[in-house]
Design a protein around this motif. Structure first.
Motif, PDB file in Angstrom:
ATOM      1  N   UNK A  24     -14.749   7.259   3.308  1.00 49.47           N
ATOM      2  CA  UNK A  24     -14.205   6.018   2.769  1.00 49.47           C
ATOM      3  C   UNK A  24     -12.687   6.093   2.796  1.00 49.47           C
ATOM      4  N   UNK A  25     -12.050   4.954   3.072  1.00 53.07           N
ATOM      5  CA  UNK A  25     -10.598   4.855   3.052  1.00 53.07           C
ATOM      6  C   UNK A  25     -10.219   3.858   1.963  1.00 53.07           C
ATOM      7  N   UNK A  26      -9.540   4.342   0.931  1.00 51.84           N
ATOM      8  CA  UNK A  26      -9.304   3.571  -0.281  1.00 51.84           C
ATOM      9  C   UNK A  26      -7.806   3.426  -0.518  1.00 51.84           C
ATOM     10  N   UNK A  27      -7.318   2.197  -0.457  1.00 51.35           N
ATOM     11  CA  UNK A  27      -5.877   1.967  -0.553  1.00 51.35           C
ATOM     12  C   UNK A  27      -5.424   2.019  -2.009  1.00 51.35           C
ATOM     13  N   UNK A  28      -4.203   2.495  -2.211  1.00 53.79           N
ATOM     14  CA  UNK A  28      -3.596   2.544  -3.540  1.00 53.79           C
ATOM     15  C   UNK A  28      -2.204   1.912  -3.467  1.00 53.79           C
ATOM     16  N   UNK A  29      -1.917   1.011  -4.394  1.00 55.29           N
ATOM     17  CA  UNK A  29      -0.546   0.541  -4.544  1.00 55.29           C
ATOM     18  C   UNK A  29       0.121   1.362  -5.645  1.00 55.29           C
ATOM     19  N   UNK A  56       0.849  -1.191   0.000  1.00 53.15           N
ATOM     20  CA  UNK A  56       0.000   0.000   0.000  1.00 53.15           C
ATOM     21  C   UNK A  56       0.884   1.240   0.000  1.00 53.15           C
ATOM     22  N   UNK A  57       0.733   2.057  -1.034  1.00 50.14           N
ATOM     23  CA  UNK A  57       1.558   3.249  -1.205  1.00 50.14           C
ATOM     24  C   UNK A  57       0.910   4.481  -0.588  1.00 50.14           C
ATOM     25  N   UNK A  58      -0.402   4.567  -0.686  1.00 49.44           N
ATOM     26  CA  UNK A  58      -1.111   5.728  -0.156  1.00 49.44           C
ATOM     27  C   UNK A  58      -2.564   5.339   0.096  1.00 49.44           C
ATOM     28  N   UNK A  59      -3.269   6.197   0.809  1.00 44.68           N
ATOM     29  CA  UNK A  59      -4.683   5.983   1.099  1.00 44.68           C
ATOM     30  C   UNK A  59      -5.448   7.219   0.655  1.00 44.68           C
ATOM     31  N   UNK A  60      -6.472   7.011  -0.150  1.00 42.12           N
ATOM     32  CA  UNK A  60      -7.336   8.099  -0.606  1.00 42.12           C
ATOM     33  C   UNK A  60      -8.595   8.094   0.243  1.00 42.12           C
TER      34      UNK A  60
END
Length: 449
Positions: free
Chosen positions: A137-142, A123-127
């Protein structure tokens, strides 16, 4: 002279567009050879102008690949599929199967727990994004999902975007290399945003996806809301100073940040003259809901006129972008005919807000996407945005072949209640515990909600 100037000049002397397209084509070829159709799709240099028959073929392969990835790696989504008719990856053979069989998650599900298809260490960041209920909402980004979005945007800039500018700006004599050389030696990006490690909105995430490419080409940029500090006097001074060295200024920001900056300019009686006739190629990029600015309703055309009057920019180069955090969906309205073109990286339909049935083109409904470019979580999503979608067509104005999108409004809370209840039942304690961990670690993100 900046330490980056020699690098920028060197890069500007190269056939940059050809190299970018060759690089993208190489990525697409590797994706094809390694049986990774997501990279094969995203790497296509002609993705914005591809004939629909070929695009649908690639979308089918990419979405099938992404569906299997999420089914195999996301417990929540696998259980959701079992609860939605026991749909499995081997059941998908056509575009019709995607629309009729692959289960889509309502956006509200992401408010109930963390949904992820990648290990935590990727996981690189969370939107973050808020919906009609106001909860987050917490949306993970790789990293791969971020880069794929960046590639689609860079592809647009390098191909249909540059071609459109070339048609209008006669001084470049139809020579693409001249416009590239000018851009790379005069480009300055001024995001009216916090730094990506300070905020977590979809727009900040979209901009973050471009940073590796800006660094690659030596393009300078400054975040003008560092630490969430809004200092309009300092912002204007920095933009004016940079515009002396780099005539091609790209302003990037949320509508209400522009609005607050313009209020300050009115108070002190100041205006800028960045690019009244478009010859400097200054662009003003907006996003984030121009219909409401701190409770103030404003007409889009009236807002654009304010930008022209305050910043001295060229109206055709004011570009609005649309997206939402549950997807890499991006739409851009840089089109002589005023069309907002939807990214061909996703497949989209609208659904009736009451019945969730798929609608005909042109009907206002909930935008629902199958996004194979997002592999960090299943981005097969029913959003709570109400839009109108056109049938894919070749635009006479800008030459792209996509659907167009018109934002209508937001769904009422009750319209997705049944879907929300269903997903809440499927989400397990581990999902909910992960949500609390991510919520605690996610930096404040009031900008862009």
């Amino acid at each position: 002279m900046s330490s980056m100037d020699p690098i920028r000049n060197l890069i500007a002397s190269l056939p940059v567009i050809d190299l970018v397209n060759a690089g993208f084509g190489g990525i697409s070829s590797v994706g094809r050879v390694t049986n990774n159709p997501v990279w094969e799709l995203v790497g296509r240099p002609d993705i914005w102008t591809m004939k629909q028959t070929k695009l649908k073929e690639l979308q089918l392969k990419a979405i099938k690949y992404a569906f299997k990835h999420h089914y195999d790696n996301c417990d929540f989504y696998r259980n959701y599929c079992k609860d939605s008719g026991d749909v499995r990856p081997e059941d998908i053979h056509s575009i019709e199967d995607i629309i009729n069989k692959i289960p889509q998650i309502p956006a509200e599900a992401f408010k109930k727990g963390v949904i992820s298809s990648v290990p935590k260490n990727r996981i690189n960041t969370v939107v973050t994004t808020s919906g009609t209920s106001g909860s987050v909402s917490y949306l993970v980004r790789d990293f791969g999902s971020l880069i794929r979005l960046g590639m689609i945007i860079v592809n647009y800039i390098a191909n249909p975007g540059a071609t459109q500018v070339l048609k209008e700006q006669k001084r470049f004599e139809g020579n693409l290399s001249k416009i590239v050389k000018y851009a790379l030696t005069n480009f300055y990006v001024a995001p009216l945003l916090p730094e990506p490690n300070e905020a977590s909105t979809w727009f900040t995430s979209a901009f973050k996806s471009l940073i590796p490419f800006m660094k690659m080409f030596g393009i300078p940029y400054d975040f003008h809301l560092k630490g969430f500090e809004f200092n309009p006097e300092k912002i204007l001074e920095e933009i004016k100073e940079q515009s002396k060295k780099n005539k091609m200024v790209f302003l990037v920001g949320f509508h209400y940040v522009y609005n607050e900056l313009m209020k300050y300019m009115d108070e002190v009686g100041e205006t800028l003259e960045l690019d009244p006739d478009g010859s400097n190629l200054c662009f003003t990029i907006t996003a984030g809901g121009w219909k409401k600015l701190s409770g103030e309703a404003i007409d889009k055309k009236a807002f654009e006129k304010k930008l022209v009057d305050h910043f001295g920019v060229y109206e055709p180069y004011i570009v609005d972008a649309y997206g939402f955090g549950e997807s890499n969906t991006i739409a851009i309205d840089f089109c002589p005919e005023g069309n907002m073109h939807l990214s061909p990286g996703v497949m989209a339909v609208t659904r009736d807000p009451k019945t969730l049935e798929v609608q005909d083109y042109g009907d206002a409904g909930l935008i629902s996407v199958w996004d194979p470019t997002m592999l960090s979580f299943p981005s097969f999503v029913i959003s709570d945005d109400i839009v109108k979608l056109s049938k894919p067509f070749e635009c006479d104005g800008c030459g792209v072949i996509t659907q167009t999108i018109e934002f209508v409004g937001r769904a009422e809370k009750a319209e997705l209640r049944s879907c929300g209840l269903k997903t809440e039942q499927i989400l397990n304690d581990e999902n909910k515990k992960a949500l609390e961990i991510v919520r605690a670690k996610t930096l404040r993100s009031g900008i862009g909600f």
